[in-house]
Design an enzyme around this catalytic site. Structure first.
Site, PDB file in Angstrom:
ATOM      1  N   ASN A   9       1.541  47.117 -31.244  1.00  0.00           N
ATOM      2  CA  ASN A   9       1.198  46.605 -29.917  1.00  0.00           C
ATOM      3  C   ASN A   9       1.985  47.445 -28.916  1.00  0.00           C
ATOM      4  OD1 ASN A   9       0.816  45.248 -27.540  1.00  0.00           O
ATOM      5  ND2 ASN A   9       1.909  43.384 -28.174  1.00  0.00           N
ATOM      6  N   TRP A  10       1.276  48.348 -28.258  1.00  0.00           N
ATOM      7  CA  TRP A  10       1.969  49.271 -27.337  1.00  0.00           C
ATOM      8  C   TRP A  10       2.434  48.571 -26.068  1.00  0.00           C
ATOM      9  CZ3 TRP A  10      -1.437  54.380 -27.170  1.00  0.00           C
ATOM     10  CH2 TRP A  10      -1.427  54.976 -28.434  1.00  0.00           C
ATOM     11  N   LYS A  11       1.923  47.374 -25.804  1.00  0.00           N
ATOM     12  CA  LYS A  11       2.216  46.673 -24.546  1.00  0.00           C
ATOM     13  C   LYS A  11       1.908  47.624 -23.371  1.00  0.00           C
ATOM     14  CE  LYS A  11       5.354  43.762 -27.068  1.00  0.00           C
ATOM     15  NZ  LYS A  11       6.505  42.881 -27.094  1.00  0.00           N
ATOM     16  N   HIS A  95      -0.887  36.514 -27.033  1.00  0.00           N
ATOM     17  CA  HIS A  95       0.459  37.062 -27.177  1.00  0.00           C
ATOM     18  C   HIS A  95       1.415  36.260 -26.291  1.00  0.00           C
ATOM     19  CE1 HIS A  95       3.911  39.707 -26.959  1.00  0.00           C
ATOM     20  NE2 HIS A  95       3.478  40.227 -28.097  1.00  0.00           N
ATOM     21  N   GLU A  97       3.686  37.053 -24.367  1.00  0.00           N
ATOM     22  CA  GLU A  97       3.843  37.553 -22.995  1.00  0.00           C
ATOM     23  C   GLU A  97       2.662  37.118 -22.124  1.00  0.00           C
ATOM     24  OE1 GLU A  97       4.559  41.610 -24.190  1.00  0.00           O
ATOM     25  OE2 GLU A  97       6.439  40.939 -25.102  1.00  0.00           O
ATOM     26  N   GLU A 167       4.897  35.231 -34.100  1.00  0.00           N
ATOM     27  CA  GLU A 167       5.880  36.009 -33.350  1.00  0.00           C
ATOM     28  C   GLU A 167       6.840  35.048 -32.654  1.00  0.00           C
ATOM     29  OE1 GLU A 167       4.286  40.204 -32.383  1.00  0.00           O
ATOM     30  OE2 GLU A 167       3.690  38.872 -30.763  1.00  0.00           O
ATOM     31  N   GLY A 173      11.431  41.924 -28.828  1.00  0.00           N
ATOM     32  CA  GLY A 173      12.117  42.869 -27.950  1.00  0.00           C
ATOM     33  C   GLY A 173      13.599  42.604 -27.799  1.00  0.00           C
ATOM     34  N   SER A 212      10.798  42.340 -33.338  1.00  0.00           N
ATOM     35  CA  SER A 212      11.855  43.277 -33.734  1.00  0.00           C
ATOM     36  C   SER A 212      11.719  43.744 -35.182  1.00  0.00           C
ATOM     37  CB  SER A 212      13.240  42.676 -33.482  1.00  0.00           C
ATOM     38  OG  SER A 212      13.426  42.417 -32.094  1.00  0.00           O
ATOM     39  N   GLY A 233       6.056  45.962 -31.899  1.00  0.00           N
ATOM     40  CA  GLY A 233       6.135  46.362 -30.501  1.00  0.00           C
ATOM     41  C   GLY A 233       6.869  47.693 -30.379  1.00  0.00           C
ATOM     42  N   GLY A 234       8.137  47.632 -30.013  1.00  0.00           N
ATOM     43  CA  GLY A 234       8.924  48.835 -29.732  1.00  0.00           C
ATOM     44  C   GLY A 234       8.819  49.917 -30.792  1.00  0.00           C
TER      45      GLY A 234
HETATM   46  P1  13P Z   1       9.029  44.062 -30.646  1.00  0.00           P
HETATM   47  O1  13P Z   1       8.661  44.662 -31.984  1.00  0.00           O
HETATM   48  O2  13P Z   1       9.324  45.089 -29.607  1.00  0.00           O
HETATM   49  O3  13P Z   1      10.055  42.993 -30.780  1.00  0.00           O
HETATM   50  O4  13P Z   1       7.691  43.318 -30.112  1.00  0.00           O
HETATM   51  C1  13P Z   1       7.017  42.446 -30.950  1.00  0.00           C
HETATM   52  C2  13P Z   1       5.736  42.085 -30.319  1.00  0.00           C
HETATM   53  O5  13P Z   1       5.687  41.378 -29.328  1.00  0.00           O
HETATM   54  C3  13P Z   1       4.512  42.631 -30.897  1.00  0.00           C
HETATM   55  O6  13P Z   1       3.379  42.033 -30.364  1.00  0.00           O
END
Ligand code: 13P
Length: 251
Positions: A9-11, A95, A97, A167, A173, A212, A233-234
């Site tokens: 997930n590149w956000k 998600h 967010e 999640e 994050g 994470s 994510g990251g």
């Molecule tokens: P991180 O891997 O950066 O914690 O993000 C997880 C996430 O929200 C994937 O959708």
């Protein structure tokens, strides 16, 4: 046995040049790797780029949210049919967010989930509790309610064409990962909830962990019996990290 699924997930990250390198490196790194489903969830403007780079490869692509309406006066929104125009196979819905920052309720997420399924996409329904909710002992109830809203809306049979991602919000994050046992407990509860409606659908359902996940902790999370992959994510922005997680998922 369920196939493991690793999705990035590149956000709201990336750019044309950066994406080109990242996708190229991921494709090169995945050559010869089989036995794991891989996808990237990119910002809307890069769907065409993802399609051009990934069509005909084993890596799928999708968007990070979608509007539930087929079309209309919804400024700034994107429909399921538009995602299909760019050959998306998947879409994220709910998600944390989106829920926290953009105010998407369980009911709104359920509508998006239903629209995605009806339009032939494979939605990844994201669920998870906040730190306050976990500390108040509400994890099971919160996750069950999020799942139930979607389940009630589409019926259990439709889950055969969907994926669930657990999640925990406090792990996203933050560098703070759920322990494999903490994650497994929730994943097992999700599967049991689905099994209460249809055991076969539950047995086949891919339930991803997100929060994470990194090369350093992926293998132990992915070894848990009810964890069928990761939503990253990251670490999905760094080709070598994403590839290491994909390799850790090969069964
Ligand atoms: P991180 O891997 O950066 O914690 O993000 C997880 C996430 O929200 C994937 O959708």
């Amino acid at each position: 046995m369920r196939q493991q699924f690793v999705a990035g997930n590149w956000k709201m990250h990336g750019g044309l040049a950066q994406n080109r390198r990242l996708l190229q490196d991921v494709l090169v790194g995945l050559a010869g790797v089989s036995g794991v489903e891989v996808a990237v969830f990119v910002p809307f403007p890069y769907l065409a780029q993802a399609q051009a780079a990934l069509a005909g490869t084993p890596v799928g692509w999708g968007a990070q949210t979608v509007n539930e309406h087929p079309q209309g006066a919804y400024t700034g929104e994107v429909s399921v049919a538009m995602l299909r125009d760019f050959a998306c196979r998947y879409v994220l819905v709910g998600h944390s967010e989106r829920r926290a920052i953009f105010g998407e309720s369980d009911a709104a997420v359920a509508e998006k989930f239903a629209a995605a399924l009806a339009g032939g996409l494979r939605p990844v329904l994201c669920v998870g509790e906040t730190l306050d909710q976990r500390e108040a002992g509400q994890t099971a109830a919160v996750v069950a309610a999020q799942l139930d809203a979607a389940l009630q809306r589409v019926g259990v049979a439709a889950l055969a064409n969907a994926v669930v991602a657990y999640e925990p919000v406090w792990a996203i994050g933050t560098g703070r990962t759920a322990s494999p046992e903490q994650a497994q407990e929730v994943h097992a509860a999700i599967r049991a909830q689905v099994a209460g409606a249809d055991a076969q659908v539950a047995e086949r359902l891919q339930i991803l962990y997100g929060g994470s996940m990194k090369p350093q902790n992926a293998a132990e999370l992915l070894a848990m019996p009810d964890i069928d992959g990761g939503l990253i994510g990251g670490a999905s922005l760094v080709a070598n990290d994403f590839l290491a997680i994909c390799r850790a998922a090969v069964r």
